[in-house]
Design a protein around this motif. Structure first.
Motif, PDB file in Angstrom:
ATOM      1  N   LEU A 165      18.776  46.125  29.145  1.00 37.66           N
ATOM      2  CA  LEU A 165      20.309  46.643  28.955  1.00 37.66           C
ATOM      3  C   LEU A 165      20.508  48.119  28.976  1.00 37.66           C
ATOM      4  O   LEU A 165      21.354  48.528  28.569  1.00 37.66           O
ATOM      5  CB  LEU A 165      20.607  46.234  27.399  1.00 37.66           C
ATOM      6  N   GLY A 166      19.146  48.846  29.254  1.00 32.59           N
ATOM      7  CA  GLY A 166      19.350  50.104  29.335  1.00 32.59           C
ATOM      8  C   GLY A 166      19.036  50.795  27.822  1.00 32.59           C
ATOM      9  O   GLY A 166      19.451  51.893  27.444  1.00 32.59           O
ATOM     10  N   MET A 167      18.728  50.146  26.932  1.00 29.21           N
ATOM     11  CA  MET A 167      18.441  50.597  25.635  1.00 29.21           C
ATOM     12  C   MET A 167      17.256  50.551  25.116  1.00 29.21           C
ATOM     13  O   MET A 167      16.031  50.145  25.784  1.00 29.21           O
ATOM     14  CB  MET A 167      18.939  49.560  24.428  1.00 29.21           C
ATOM     15  N   GLU A 168      16.741  51.496  24.324  1.00 28.36           N
ATOM     16  CA  GLU A 168      15.349  51.866  24.062  1.00 28.36           C
ATOM     17  C   GLU A 168      15.355  51.189  22.452  1.00 28.36           C
ATOM     18  O   GLU A 168      15.833  51.628  21.683  1.00 28.36           O
ATOM     19  CB  GLU A 168      14.828  53.232  23.972  1.00 28.36           C
ATOM     20  N   LEU A 169      14.130  50.348  22.379  1.00 27.83           N
ATOM     21  CA  LEU A 169      13.945  49.977  21.239  1.00 27.83           C
ATOM     22  C   LEU A 169      12.447  50.122  20.845  1.00 27.83           C
ATOM     23  O   LEU A 169      11.493  49.624  21.652  1.00 27.83           O
ATOM     24  CB  LEU A 169      14.129  48.357  21.010  1.00 27.83           C
ATOM     25  N   THR A 170      11.957  50.968  19.986  1.00 22.17           N
ATOM     26  CA  THR A 170      10.598  51.413  19.789  1.00 22.17           C
ATOM     27  C   THR A 170       9.983  50.626  18.646  1.00 22.17           C
ATOM     28  O   THR A 170      10.557  50.096  18.051  1.00 22.17           O
ATOM     29  CB  THR A 170      10.708  52.904  19.430  1.00 22.17           C
ATOM     30  N   LEU A 171       8.651  50.856  18.810  1.00 18.63           N
ATOM     31  CA  LEU A 171       7.814  50.054  17.604  1.00 18.63           C
ATOM     32  C   LEU A 171       8.139  50.937  16.415  1.00 18.63           C
ATOM     33  O   LEU A 171       8.111  50.099  15.240  1.00 18.63           O
ATOM     34  CB  LEU A 171       6.339  50.187  17.824  1.00 18.63           C
ATOM     35  N   GLN A 172       8.381  52.143  16.362  1.00 21.11           N
ATOM     36  CA  GLN A 172       8.771  52.928  15.110  1.00 21.11           C
ATOM     37  C   GLN A 172      10.252  52.326  14.472  1.00 21.11           C
ATOM     38  O   GLN A 172      10.218  52.144  13.255  1.00 21.11           O
ATOM     39  CB  GLN A 172       8.846  54.360  15.186  1.00 21.11           C
ATOM     40  N   ARG A 173      11.010  52.126  15.273  1.00 20.44           N
ATOM     41  CA  ARG A 173      12.387  51.636  14.987  1.00 20.44           C
ATOM     42  C   ARG A 173      12.093  50.171  14.342  1.00 20.44           C
ATOM     43  O   ARG A 173      12.792  49.898  13.148  1.00 20.44           O
ATOM     44  CB  ARG A 173      13.472  51.495  15.841  1.00 20.44           C
ATOM     45  N   PHE A 174      11.305  49.459  14.934  1.00 23.04           N
ATOM     46  CA  PHE A 174      11.034  48.099  14.301  1.00 23.04           C
ATOM     47  C   PHE A 174      10.444  48.165  13.049  1.00 23.04           C
ATOM     48  O   PHE A 174      10.775  47.410  12.000  1.00 23.04           O
ATOM     49  CB  PHE A 174       9.967  47.379  15.328  1.00 23.04           C
ATOM     50  N   ASP A 175       9.520  49.131  12.908  1.00 17.54           N
ATOM     51  CA  ASP A 175       8.890  48.981  11.455  1.00 17.54           C
ATOM     52  C   ASP A 175       9.801  49.658  10.422  1.00 17.54           C
ATOM     53  O   ASP A 175       9.808  49.284   9.199  1.00 17.54           O
ATOM     54  CB  ASP A 175       7.636  50.034  11.671  1.00 17.54           C
ATOM     55  N   GLU A 176      10.792  50.701  10.900  1.00 21.64           N
ATOM     56  CA  GLU A 176      11.634  51.134  10.065  1.00 21.64           C
ATOM     57  C   GLU A 176      12.632  49.824   9.406  1.00 21.64           C
ATOM     58  O   GLU A 176      12.661  49.715   8.117  1.00 21.64           O
ATOM     59  CB  GLU A 176      12.572  52.113  10.808  1.00 21.64           C
TER      60      GLU A 176
ATOM     61  N   LEU B  88      12.159  47.099  36.825  1.00 24.59           N
ATOM     62  CA  LEU B  88      13.129  46.234  36.461  1.00 24.59           C
ATOM     63  C   LEU B  88      13.703  46.925  35.042  1.00 24.59           C
ATOM     64  O   LEU B  88      14.657  46.238  34.796  1.00 24.59           O
ATOM     65  CB  LEU B  88      12.677  45.010  36.135  1.00 24.59           C
ATOM     66  N   VAL B  89      13.106  47.545  34.387  1.00 22.84           N
ATOM     67  CA  VAL B  89      13.582  48.319  33.396  1.00 22.84           C
ATOM     68  C   VAL B  89      14.889  48.894  33.632  1.00 22.84           C
ATOM     69  O   VAL B  89      15.138  49.890  34.716  1.00 22.84           O
ATOM     70  CB  VAL B  89      12.683  49.322  32.631  1.00 22.84           C
ATOM     71  N   GLY B  90      16.119  48.992  32.592  1.00 19.91           N
ATOM     72  CA  GLY B  90      17.377  49.779  32.838  1.00 19.91           C
ATOM     73  C   GLY B  90      18.461  48.497  33.156  1.00 19.91           C
ATOM     74  O   GLY B  90      18.085  47.439  33.907  1.00 19.91           O
ATOM     75  N   ARG B  91      19.619  49.016  33.167  1.00 16.47           N
ATOM     76  CA  ARG B  91      20.790  48.110  33.781  1.00 16.47           C
ATOM     77  C   ARG B  91      20.679  48.101  35.308  1.00 16.47           C
ATOM     78  O   ARG B  91      20.231  48.912  36.007  1.00 16.47           O
ATOM     79  CB  ARG B  91      22.052  48.830  33.468  1.00 16.47           C
ATOM     80  N   SER B  92      20.989  46.728  35.580  1.00 19.44           N
ATOM     81  CA  SER B  92      21.076  46.207  36.956  1.00 19.44           C
ATOM     82  C   SER B  92      21.962  47.081  37.491  1.00 19.44           C
ATOM     83  O   SER B  92      23.174  47.259  37.185  1.00 19.44           O
ATOM     84  CB  SER B  92      21.100  45.070  37.212  1.00 19.44           C
ATOM     85  N   PRO B  93      21.843  47.460  38.902  1.00 18.76           N
ATOM     86  CA  PRO B  93      23.042  48.186  39.537  1.00 18.76           C
ATOM     87  C   PRO B  93      24.117  47.244  39.941  1.00 18.76           C
ATOM     88  O   PRO B  93      25.302  47.628  40.204  1.00 18.76           O
ATOM     89  CB  PRO B  93      22.468  48.692  40.923  1.00 18.76           C
ATOM     90  N   GLY B  94      23.894  45.872  39.742  1.00 15.25           N
ATOM     91  CA  GLY B  94      24.806  44.734  39.826  1.00 15.25           C
ATOM     92  C   GLY B  94      25.314  44.582  41.437  1.00 15.25           C
ATOM     93  O   GLY B  94      26.304  44.088  41.468  1.00 15.25           O
TER      94      GLY B  94
END
Length: 577
Positions: A291-302, A565-571
């Motif tokens: 989705l073009g979003m960053e989810l980090t391990l640090q955020r998961f732990d928070e 493949l990471v990031g939003r697809s150009p569609g």
């Protein structure tokens, strides 16, 4: 959904294939007629693809032939044109070294199948572990209206007076057999009754975890995640899903319209609140990445530090998925988290998540705990960092022995899985209950494929002395049905040159879960000497998919997706020729 949506057949994506009066469209229509379809079957109707992962090599999906027919019935009821399209089935129990090696392959297949065919909407039929994230990742990249239909958990197993949970009880009774406490006859009886029906594992394994995460993110019908595979309710769910897919086609309700940073965080919180599989971390990072979003391990732990565990389900609790369903299922659990989740997030039903769970009721406070009586107040899964895992690692703390969450002990190192299997039970192995078992070359590159080897077996002589848990560390994953004090997903992995590659037997290792710390008690100078003496070469197969995988897979902390493949697809849409 209300029925007041516009129905302009010219706006359907499939109209590009079938509507024009030209030679190409003549060919498309004539080939449909060659299969026995008539104009009335498809003209001015949404084409809804049923992406079916049925296979006779996948127990979890063995009922999908029937469910596909029931999805088809719903599509026809709503005025759509159903087309069944088989895609790769990832059955964890049969595929070696692991279905995780092929998650990205299925994701690519789903994306391209949706993009290249005249499809207006899709029903994604999956369940067994990696099919869920793979199909979501592909659908996100194609960004064509899609709804997920989960396989559902199997029924509870039963042996004598014991309720059996697949996976979790396999490990438990195997330990007893190795220790000499379970005879061959009883072991065979358990084999015959532990998998009682079609469906995914009846514990809160990765399959049910990801089904719950998918529902919480709004990509399936409310209540879908927990409905047992062989219940009549599951058949009705299939038909309802088919009907909704037609409405989604008319509305052009795409994954990008449903999924957002808030819905991804709803998925994270749900995974934690249900005591879900550690594998969900890797999959959610990959889904967010598409989705073009960053989810980090640090955020998961928070999030972990403030999210209570309310589902008392094995392996972190006492009950099974059938009990969870009877207790009110995921909507009931989410109704107790409304102050933590974003209830304004949209769902495929066209309503908000809050509206979807508004009438949910908890029927059993033992299975779905109250906020005042949680399984754990917070931290069911925790992130650790330190010089052994510079980019992080994870532990499912609610499934571990509390006495081992702070521990220091000498390493017993195995270079690879075959070596571990050969040496682990040897009487001469120098190991005690205080030892820290380490397995390396078990990560995304090293295995290859990041298999579920992280619940390292306990040596036979320790089992015979009564030991049932000890600290185990690896760059592998473990099954969501597994348990024990297992530190997983060491990043970077040993095959990529991570510190784990240079640990020696006898080195002291410390874990401190409350303080989120893992430490390898060796000086920086010594680590540099070991690296210089034993440089690591990244393994790359000579050909085929394995070569593509090795060249492009990212590490565990990045979701193990392919970097391209990471990031939003150009569609891109297929050309007109």
């Amino acid at each position: 959904m209300t029925p007041d949506f516009p129905k302009d057949p010219a706006q359907l994506r499939s109209a590009r294939w079938f509507a024009p009066d030209d030679m190409r469209s003549f060919g498309h229509r004539s080939r449909l007629k060659g299969m026995g379809f008539d104009d009335v079957d498809y003209q001015d109707r949404p084409v809804v693809a049923i992406l079916n992962t049925w296979s006779e090599m996948n127990t979890c999906h063995s009922h999908f032939r029937d469910r596909a027919s029931e999805v088809r019935r719903g599509i026809l009821q709503a005025g759509g044109f159903p087309v069944e399209v088989p895609v790769m089935s990832l059955g964890e129990m049969m595929m070696k070294p692991t279905t995780m090696l092929y998650r990205n392959l299925l994701a690519m297949e789903v994306e391209e199948v949706l993009r290249c065919h005249p499809i207006d909407a899709a029903v994604l039929m999956g369940g067994c572990d990696k099919t869920v994230p793979a199909m979501l990742m592909g659908a996100i990249s194609a960004d064509i209206p899609s709804i997920f239909f989960p396989a559902g958990p199997m029924l509870k197993g039963r042996w004598k007076n014991e309720t059996l949970g697949s996976g979790s009880d396999v490990w438990k009774y195997w330990d007893e057999r190795v220790a000499g406490n379970l005879c061959d006859r009883d072991w065979n009886c358990i084999e015959n009754c532990i998998a009682r029906s079609a469906g995914t594992c009846m514990t809160m394994g990765t399959a049910s975890t990801m089904a719950c995460v998918t529902e919480a993110m709004g990509m399936s019908l409310g209540g879908a995640a927990c409905t047992p595979a062989v219940f009549a309710d599951h058949s009705r769910l299939a038909t309802r899903t088919g009907r909704l897919a037609v409405e989604m086609a008319w509305r052009n309700l795409k994954p990008s319209d449903v999924l957002s940073p808030a819905s991804i965080e709803n998925g994270v919180k749900t995974s934690l609140a249900i005591g879900g599989s550690t594998n969900a971390i890797v999959h959610l990072i990959a889904i967010a990445g598409r989705l073009g979003m960053e989810l980090t391990l640090q955020r998961f732990d928070e999030i972990s530090r403030s999210t209570p565990v309310l589902a008392d389900i094995r392996p972190g609790g006492r009950f099974l998925m059938e009990d969870f369903y009877n207790a009110g299922g995921l909507p009931a659990l989410l109704s107790r988290l409304t102050d933590l989740i974003d209830t304004d997030c949209r769902t495929v039903s066209g309503i908000t998540l809050g509206e979807q769970i508004r009438d949910a009721e908890v029927i059993d406070n033992e299975v779905i705990r109250t906020r005042e009586n949680p399984v754990s107040e917070a931290g069911g899964t925790c992130l650790l960092t330190g010089n052994l895992a510079p980019n992080g690692c994870v532990i499912k703390s609610i499934a571990a022995d509390p006495k081992l969450l702070v521990h220091r002990g000498p390493a017993v190192v195995f270079d690879n899985y075959p070596e571990m299997k050969q040496q682990l039970h040897a009487p001469e192995l120098d190991v005690t209950a205080d030892s820290v078992l380490i397995l390396r070359n078990a990560g995304p590159l090293g295995a290859p494929g990041f298999p579920e080897w992280g619940m390292l077996p306990i040596p036979k002589k320790l089992l015979q002395s009564g030991i049932r848990d000890m600290v185990r560390i690896s760059d592998a994953r473990m099954s969501g049905t597994s348990y024990g004090t297992c530190v997983l997903h060491i990043a970077p992995e040993s095959a990529a040159g991570g510190p784990l590659a240079h640990v020696h037997t006898g080195d002291m290792i410390e874990i401190d879960v409350p303080n989120r710390r893992i430490h390898w008690d060796v000086s920086d100078d010594e680590i540099r000497k070991r690296r210089d003496a034993k440089p690591v070469t990244k393994p790359v197969p000579e050909r085929g998919y394995g070569r593509l995988y090795a060249k492009h897979v990212t590490q565990a902390d990045q979701g193990c997706d392919f970097d391209f493949l990471v990031g939003r697809s150009p569609g891109q849409e297929p050309g007109i020729h």
